[in-house]
Design a protein around this motif. Structure first.
Motif, short mmCIF file in Angstrom:
data_model
loop_
_atom_site.label_atom_id
_atom_site.label_comp_id
_atom_site.label_asym_id
_atom_site.label_seq_id
_atom_site.Cartn_x
_atom_site.Cartn_y
_atom_site.Cartn_z
N GLY A 1 0.80 -1.21 0.00
CA GLY A 1 0.00 0.00 0.00
C GLY A 1 0.83 1.27 0.00
N CYS A 2 0.14 2.38 0.16
CA CYS A 2 0.74 3.71 0.15
C CYS A 2 1.10 4.12 1.57
CB CYS A 2 -0.25 4.69 -0.47
SG CYS A 2 0.27 6.39 -0.48
N ASP A 3 2.24 4.78 1.77
CA ASP A 3 2.76 5.07 3.10
C ASP A 3 2.12 6.30 3.78
OD1 ASP A 3 4.46 2.95 3.30
OD2 ASP A 3 6.20 4.04 2.53
N SER A 4 1.25 7.00 3.10
CA SER A 4 0.73 8.27 3.63
C SER A 4 0.03 8.08 4.98
CB SER A 4 -0.25 8.89 2.65
OG SER A 4 -0.85 10.06 3.21
N ASP B 1 1.80 -3.56 -6.13
CA ASP B 1 1.75 -2.32 -6.91
C ASP B 1 0.32 -1.84 -7.11
OD1 ASP B 1 4.46 -2.27 -7.08
OD2 ASP B 1 4.58 -3.02 -9.15
N ARG C 1 -0.82 -0.12 -3.95
CA ARG C 1 -0.14 1.18 -3.76
C ARG C 1 -0.73 2.23 -4.69
NH1 ARG C 1 3.43 3.29 -6.80
NH2 ARG C 1 3.95 1.30 -7.80
N LEU C 2 -0.98 1.85 -5.94
CA LEU C 2 -1.56 2.79 -6.90
C LEU C 2 -2.96 3.23 -6.47
CD1 LEU C 2 -0.44 1.19 -10.29
CD2 LEU C 2 0.30 3.39 -9.35
N GLY D 1 -4.07 3.48 -3.40
CA GLY D 1 -3.91 4.45 -2.31
C GLY D 1 -3.47 5.81 -2.82
N GLU D 2 -2.55 5.82 -3.76
CA GLU D 2 -2.07 7.09 -4.32
C GLU D 2 -3.18 7.79 -5.10
OE1 GLU D 2 1.31 5.91 -6.59
OE2 GLU D 2 2.65 5.75 -4.83
N HIS D 3 -3.97 7.00 -5.80
CA HIS D 3 -5.07 7.59 -6.57
C HIS D 3 -6.10 8.22 -5.63
CE1 HIS D 3 -7.65 8.35 -9.91
NE2 HIS D 3 -8.59 7.52 -9.51
N ILE E 1 -4.52 -0.61 1.06
CA ILE E 1 -4.08 0.50 0.21
C ILE E 1 -3.49 1.67 1.00
CG2 ILE E 1 -5.81 -0.13 -1.51
CD1 ILE E 1 -7.37 2.37 -0.77
N LEU E 2 -3.90 1.81 2.28
CA LEU E 2 -3.42 2.92 3.13
C LEU E 2 -3.17 2.39 4.54
CD1 LEU E 2 -5.99 5.51 1.81
CD2 LEU E 2 -3.50 5.80 1.62
#
Length: 581
Positions: A301-304, A385, A388-389, A391-393, A426-427
């Motif tokens: 996932g995304c690191d935010s 991937d 992660r995408l 989460g970024e989206h 994702i997050l």
């Protein structure tokens, strides 16, 4: 554009300016077959209309009039993506036809594509700056974009231009309520009622103003209106809802319950609800999302750390919680959003063709749960991937509405509790706060309220089952992801706000700020049923409101089962599994 310039369009001020503008925007269909299809659509025969239009399009596939009608069918069926595709063709084929672009803007708004909707409306306003339909839609989109001052100014311009339009005053009143101008809201409603004493929407807004008390004369007037057999179904429902509040405030609880029940029964006749779908989704999550599944995907996932998801059921104190959080200097409240749905429906949902989804749902909790189940079944085929995408989206979508420059934000889309497993994927560093309120208070408040996406609230038994499913699902994630979700019990927050907020901010890994205790001073607009309550200091009168209605709450209690007996603790797994199908 000024009120003076708008007044120059006197021809639109004859009668209802919105209807007059609509007649000019959408002239009568001349083609015989398409006219027949339009008539079928207006008489609730969409299948016949679609058949006629499809036959016409085989001969004339680039007929914008036919494509526009087909888009209307898709919109009414909530197939918003299909409607958007069709209307985009209309705009290309007939760029001079303002009606097509107007419909396109509406569907973009329904898809939560607010920036695109605003761009389409700006094009229309540039061409016709005095059209009340364009200005009305523009005010609505500005509000969803968080540009409330501009939206309110647009509404004010409309009532100045059309001071004899009760509908314009009613829409202005709603905007005033959302932005905290209660006295001005009441004045606008009074103006609307003076112009149109039978306008049921005025009584709906008065009922939604929790601190307002209907006079005896107003109650009698509503009873007179509802006795008219010619009353439109939606108006009848609105008046029953308002009478429920009027009689409740007067402590005539039997009459109050009777009117709330009639309002909900009428709504239920006009909607569909599959009470088994949330149960099926919860069971799928229990089977699929176990501790081992998440261990194997650690670090995905995304690191935010920016998102703070507030989840739970409606009427749980979630708006209060968001207001408190957004009073912190590091947190911006963004309200209820569809961005997580969209994030799942694109980077993750490139699998649409693989799983043969014929349509993309939008905002309905039951359809949403079925949609998630489709992806649960193919989740193991996805690599890191893709998550992660996604989460970024999601973060990119949210960024369009983050205007304060604060490092954290609140997404208060309550039914995101369906997505706890996917949020983790994702997050994984986002925070999740579960707002929970006594099941009878929460359930009764749902039954007597009206809000979008509330099909589960029309029957007490459905509300109880929904609450029990929610508790069981959250209990499952507490077991497989211990400590991942922080729970705020509404009654504990009211009893000792400082202690509860210290716990909350400790979980959020943020320093507590005294401004959070003064949340009622926060000037931000609030677009939910609780818009007035969050502008008052904490109070206890919101608790135990179900007690006077207890004689009629048997179906709610029975459906809640052990969830009610053990509140605020989660019931034992064996107990709740017997109560929830």
């Amino acid at each position: 554009m000024t009120a003076a310039s708008l007044r120059q369009t006197a021809d639109l001020r004859i009668g209802d300016p919105y209807e007059s503008a609509k007649e000019k925007l959408f002239p009568r269909v001349r083609d015989r077959v398409l006219a027949e299809a339009a008539a079928a659509l207006e008489t609730e025969q969409p299948a016949l209309a679609e058949q006629l239009i499809a036959r016409h399009l085989k001969k004339k596939p680039r007929d914008a009039e036919a494509l526009n009608l087909m888009a209307d069918i898709a919109r009414r069926a909530k197939r918003f993506e299909d409607s958007e595709r069709l209307l985009s063709q209309c705009v290309v084929l007939a760029p001079e036809r303002a009606g097509y672009r107007y419909n396109y803007a509406i569907v973009l708004r329904l898809l939560h594509k607010y920036e695109e909707a605003l761009a389409a409306l700006d094009t229309l306003v540039e061409r016709d700056p005095d059209n009340p339909l364009f200005l009305d839609q523009r005010a609505m989109v500005l509000s969803w974009l968080g540009r409330h001052d501009e939206s309110l100014a647009q509404r004010h311009t409309l009532v100045e231009a059309y001071p004899e339009s009760a509908d314009a005053w009613l829409r202005y009143a709603r905007a005033l309520r959302d932005t905290g101008f209660q006295d001005e809201c009441l004045a606008a409603i009074r103006k609307a009622l003076a112009l149109a004493p039978t306008l049921a929407g005025c009584y709906s807004i008065l009922a939604a103003l929790k601190v307002y008390r209907f006079t005896q004369a107003e109650t009698e007037r509503m009873e007179e209106l509802i006795a008219d057999k010619r009353l439109a179904p939606d108006d009848r429902t609105a008046l029953h809802q308002a009478l429920g509040k009027a009689y409740g405030d007067a402590e005539s609880y039997a009459k109050s319950f009777e009117n709330y029940a009639k309002a909900n029964a009428q709504r239920r006749l006009r909607t569909s609800f599959d009470g088994g779908s949330p149960s099926a989704h919860r069971a799928a999550c229990e089977r699929f999302f176990d501790a081992d599944f998440f261990r194997k995907r650690t670090g995905w996932g995304c690191d935010s750390r920016a998102p703070i998801f507030v989840v739970g059921l409606a009427r749980s104190g979630s708006t209060l919680l968001e207001q408190i959080l957004s009073s912190h200097s590091a947190i911006e409240g963004l309200g209820e959003r569809a961005d997580l749905d969209i994030a799942l429906l694109q980077p993750l949902l490139n699998l649409r063709d693989e799983i043969q989804l014929d349509r993309i749902t939008n905002g309905n909790a039951v359809e949403k749960s079925g949609l998630v189940d489709a992806y649960i079944r193919i989740m193991e085929r996805l690599g890191p991937d893709r998550f992660r995408l996604a989460g970024e989206h999601y973060l990119d979508l949210v960024a369009r509405n983050r205007v304060l420059g604060r490092p954290f934000f609140v997404d208060k889309t309550l039914r995101n509790f369906f997505y706890i497993g996917l949020i983790q994927l994702i997050l994984p560093k986002a925070k999740i706060v579960d707002a929970r309120r006594h099941p009878l208070d929460c359930g009764w408040s749902c039954f007597k309220s009206q809000f979008p996406g509330s099909n589960f609230t029309f029957r007490l038994a459905d509300i109880g089952q929904d609450y029990a499913n929610y508790v069981r699902l959250m209990d499952h994630f507490d077991r497989v992801l211990p400590g991942r979700v922080h729970r705020v019990i509404y009654e504990h927050l009211v009893a000792d706000p400082r202690a509860e907020l210290l716990r909350l901010f400790d979980y959020l890994e943020l320093p507590f700020e005294e401004s959070c205790l003064r949340f009622h001073e926060n000037p931000r607009a609030v677009m939910t049923q609780s818009s007035e309550q969050v502008r008052r200091p904490l109070y206890r009168s919101g608790m135990a409101q179900w007690v006077p209605y207890e004689p009629w709450l048997g179906p709610l209690k029975a459906a809640l089962g052990p969830v009610l007996d053990r509140y605020p603790d989660a019931p034992e797994r064996d107990d709740i599994s017997k109560a929830v199908p």
